[in-house]
Design an enzyme around this catalytic site. Structure first.
Site, PDB file in Angstrom:
ATOM      1  CB  SER A 146     -32.567 -31.707   9.724  1.00  0.00           C
ATOM      2  OG  SER A 146     -31.240 -32.087   9.419  1.00  0.00           O
ATOM      3  CE1 TYR A 159     -34.481 -35.121   6.214  1.00  0.00           C
ATOM      4  CE2 TYR A 159     -32.340 -34.117   6.592  1.00  0.00           C
ATOM      5  CZ  TYR A 159     -33.480 -34.725   7.078  1.00  0.00           C
ATOM      6  OH  TYR A 159     -33.623 -34.927   8.434  1.00  0.00           O
ATOM      7  CB  ALA A 160     -31.098 -29.160   2.128  1.00  0.00           C
ATOM      8  CB  ALA A 161     -35.600 -28.368  -0.653  1.00  0.00           C
ATOM      9  CB  SER A 162     -38.120 -31.319   2.916  1.00  0.00           C
ATOM     10  OG  SER A 162     -37.137 -32.002   3.679  1.00  0.00           O
ATOM     11  CE  LYS A 163     -36.474 -33.036   8.254  1.00  0.00           C
ATOM     12  NZ  LYS A 163     -37.508 -33.388   9.234  1.00  0.00           N
TER      13      LYS A 163
HETATM   14  N1  LIG Z   1     -31.658 -39.852  12.130  1.00  0.00           N
HETATM   15  C1  LIG Z   1     -31.042 -38.704  11.853  1.00  0.00           C
HETATM   16  O1  LIG Z   1     -29.803 -38.649  11.679  1.00  0.00           O
HETATM   17  C2  LIG Z   1     -31.840 -37.422  11.800  1.00  0.00           C
HETATM   18  C3  LIG Z   1     -31.127 -36.205  11.811  1.00  0.00           C
HETATM   19  C4  LIG Z   1     -31.834 -35.017  11.780  1.00  0.00           C
HETATM   20  C5  LIG Z   1     -33.221 -35.039  11.713  1.00  0.00           C
HETATM   21  N2  LIG Z   1     -33.885 -36.233  11.689  1.00  0.00           N
HETATM   22  C6  LIG Z   1     -35.348 -36.199  11.591  1.00  0.00           C
HETATM   23  O2  LIG Z   1     -35.917 -36.952  12.645  1.00  0.00           O
HETATM   24  C7  LIG Z   1     -37.227 -37.376  12.258  1.00  0.00           C
HETATM   25  C8  LIG Z   1     -37.424 -38.826  12.673  1.00  0.00           C
HETATM   26  O3  LIG Z   1     -36.523 -39.654  11.930  1.00  0.00           O
HETATM   27  P1  LIG Z   1     -35.718 -40.860  12.601  1.00  0.00           P
HETATM   28  O4  LIG Z   1     -34.302 -40.510  12.554  1.00  0.00           O
HETATM   29  O5  LIG Z   1     -36.323 -41.244  13.881  1.00  0.00           O
HETATM   30  O6  LIG Z   1     -35.910 -41.991  11.476  1.00  0.00           O
HETATM   31  P2  LIG Z   1     -36.844 -43.299  11.402  1.00  0.00           P
HETATM   32  O7  LIG Z   1     -36.526 -44.215  12.515  1.00  0.00           O
HETATM   33  O8  LIG Z   1     -36.716 -43.785  10.006  1.00  0.00           O
HETATM   34  O9  LIG Z   1     -38.294 -42.708  11.654  1.00  0.00           O
HETATM   35  C9  LIG Z   1     -39.086 -42.139  10.635  1.00  0.00           C
HETATM   36  C10 LIG Z   1     -40.526 -42.330  11.027  1.00  0.00           C
HETATM   37  O10 LIG Z   1     -41.355 -41.739  10.023  1.00  0.00           O
HETATM   38  C11 LIG Z   1     -42.370 -42.673   9.659  1.00  0.00           C
HETATM   39  N3  LIG Z   1     -42.794 -42.474   8.283  1.00  0.00           N
HETATM   40  C12 LIG Z   1     -42.007 -42.481   7.167  1.00  0.00           C
HETATM   41  N4  LIG Z   1     -42.751 -42.274   6.080  1.00  0.00           N
HETATM   42  C13 LIG Z   1     -44.042 -42.150   6.510  1.00  0.00           C
HETATM   43  C14 LIG Z   1     -45.284 -41.934   5.853  1.00  0.00           C
HETATM   44  N5  LIG Z   1     -45.355 -41.769   4.515  1.00  0.00           N
HETATM   45  N6  LIG Z   1     -46.413 -41.885   6.599  1.00  0.00           N
HETATM   46  C15 LIG Z   1     -46.348 -42.058   7.932  1.00  0.00           C
HETATM   47  N7  LIG Z   1     -45.213 -42.239   8.619  1.00  0.00           N
HETATM   48  C16 LIG Z   1     -44.065 -42.289   7.907  1.00  0.00           C
HETATM   49  C17 LIG Z   1     -41.712 -44.031   9.863  1.00  0.00           C
HETATM   50  O11 LIG Z   1     -42.665 -45.037  10.121  1.00  0.00           O
HETATM   51  P3  LIG Z   1     -43.273 -46.085   9.068  1.00  0.00           P
HETATM   52  O12 LIG Z   1     -42.152 -46.557   8.212  1.00  0.00           O
HETATM   53  O13 LIG Z   1     -43.865 -47.123   9.966  1.00  0.00           O
HETATM   54  O14 LIG Z   1     -44.320 -45.304   8.311  1.00  0.00           O
HETATM   55  C18 LIG Z   1     -40.919 -43.790  11.142  1.00  0.00           C
HETATM   56  O15 LIG Z   1     -41.748 -43.964  12.265  1.00  0.00           O
HETATM   57  C19 LIG Z   1     -37.338 -37.106  10.758  1.00  0.00           C
HETATM   58  O16 LIG Z   1     -38.113 -35.963  10.529  1.00  0.00           O
HETATM   59  C20 LIG Z   1     -35.895 -36.844  10.335  1.00  0.00           C
HETATM   60  O17 LIG Z   1     -35.829 -35.976   9.221  1.00  0.00           O
HETATM   61  C21 LIG Z   1     -33.230 -37.421  11.733  1.00  0.00           C
END
Ligand SMILES: NC(=O)c1ccc[n+]([C@@H]2O[C@H](COP(=O)([O-])OP(=O)(O)OC[C@H]3O[C@@H](n4cnc5c(N)ncnc54)[C@H](OP(=O)(O)O)[C@@H]3O)[C@@H](O)[C@H]2O)c1
Length: 267
Positions: A146, A159-163
């Site tokens: 991120s 979240y910042a710590a994890s990323k």
């Molecule tokens: N959206 C943003 O603005 C943004 C910005 C920067 C970075 N990101 C990063 O992009 C990545 C994808 O996020 P997204 O934006 O696509 O959000 P999302 O649609 O909420 O997708 C998150 C995914 O992670 C899965 N997940 C969550 N907890 C889980 C667990 N304990 N075990 C297995 N699967 C799990 C969810 O599926 P289930 O609920 O079915 O388990 C879902 O498929 C993340 O790493 C996020 O930090 C997102």
């Protein structure tokens, strides 16, 4: 070296039930790759697998539902790759969650939950997948980080710590795996249109910068796959995010002052 192509690649994608992970599955399948979809919601994984097969006839789309913070589920993913595919070419660590609120008003359970999925699950799944990847065809690991893994912002400390942890580990891993021919790509999206903000572990505050500048998840996925094709090591899919990272490198004191205003409690 020739550009990487994905026809017949074997790709394991975590967090494939929605958002960026779902779009990554479709983007890899469009290029002829077999995809293994991982997340907790099995019904959603079936929908994505069907979409992959409908879009690209004959493509291999398999799924295994579970919680990535469970070591037994991570072992089952590696075992399924071994049994069904006899190996793995690409691992995408995409699953992630966040929490919004001040650190002082949050708690240890929230911090641990965010770190457990965003950092430890990705690192430990990678450890299990490494022996398979080292024997793969043009192997690669993709970590979805991120912008907040480059510049910490208020109300988002867990979240910042994890990323940040994910980014540091990614850089070390890239150096260690270079001799084995395993590429390691860090993708650092800015705000993206997904269900991410509906799935927060805790929502104790609204982020002051909102979601108005979000880009489509499909754009992040397409840029990620193209970066892999070209063998790149780092991308910032959202130009506003990239601008913040560069501004922070050039003038960290100025950015500190700007974000401190965002983090100030409302009057
Ligand atoms: N959206 C943003 O603005 C943004 C910005 C920067 C970075 N990101 C990063 O992009 C990545 C994808 O996020 P997204 O934006 O696509 O959000 P999302 O649609 O909420 O997708 C998150 C995914 O992670 C899965 N997940 C969550 N907890 C889980 C667990 N304990 N075990 C297995 N699967 C799990 C969810 O599926 P289930 O609920 O079915 O388990 C879902 O498929 C993340 O790493 C996020 O930090 C997102």
């Amino acid at each position: 070296m020739a550009r990487r192509s994905f026809a017949h690649s074997r790709v394991l994608i975590t967090g494939a039930s929605s958002g960026i992970g779902r779009e990554l599955a479709l983007a890899f399948a469009r290029r002829g790759a077999g995809v293994m979809l991982a997340a907790r919601r099995e019904s959603e994984l079936h929908v994505v697998a069907d979409q992959c097969r409908r879009q690209s006839a004959g493509v291999d789309a398999i799924l295994l539902a579970g919680n990535l913070t469970d070591p037994a589920y991570r072992r089952a993913l590696a075992q399924t790759a071994t049994e069904k595919w006899h190996g793995l070419d690409i691992l995408v660590n995409n699953a992630g969650v966040s929490a919004h609120g001040r650190f002082a008003g949050s708690d240890e359970a929230t911090l641990r939950q965010v770190m457990e999925l965003n950092f430890f699950a990705a690192a430990e799944l990678t450890r299990l997948a490494l022996p398979l990847l080292k024997q793969g065809e043009r192997p690669a690991i993709v970590n979805i980080g991120s912008i907040i893994g480059h510049r910490g912002l208020p109300l988002n400390s867990e979240y910042a710590a994890s990323k940040f942890a994910l980014r540091g580990w990614t850089e070390s891993l890239r150096a260690e795996l270079a001799a084995d021919g395993v590429d390691v790509l860090l993708v650092s999206p800015g705000t993206t249109e997904t269900e991410f903000f509906d799935h927060l572990i805790a929502k104790r505050a609204d982020l002051p910068w909102g979601e108005s500048t979000a880009i489509p998840a499909a754009a992040v996925a397409e840029q990620t796959v193209r970066a892999l094709e070209r063998g790149r090591h780092e991308i910032f899919p959202n130009w506003r995010g990239r601008a913040l990272v560069y501004a922070n490198r050039l003038a960290p004191g100025l950015i500190d002052r700007v974000v401190a205003k965002l983090g100030s409690p409302p009057p």
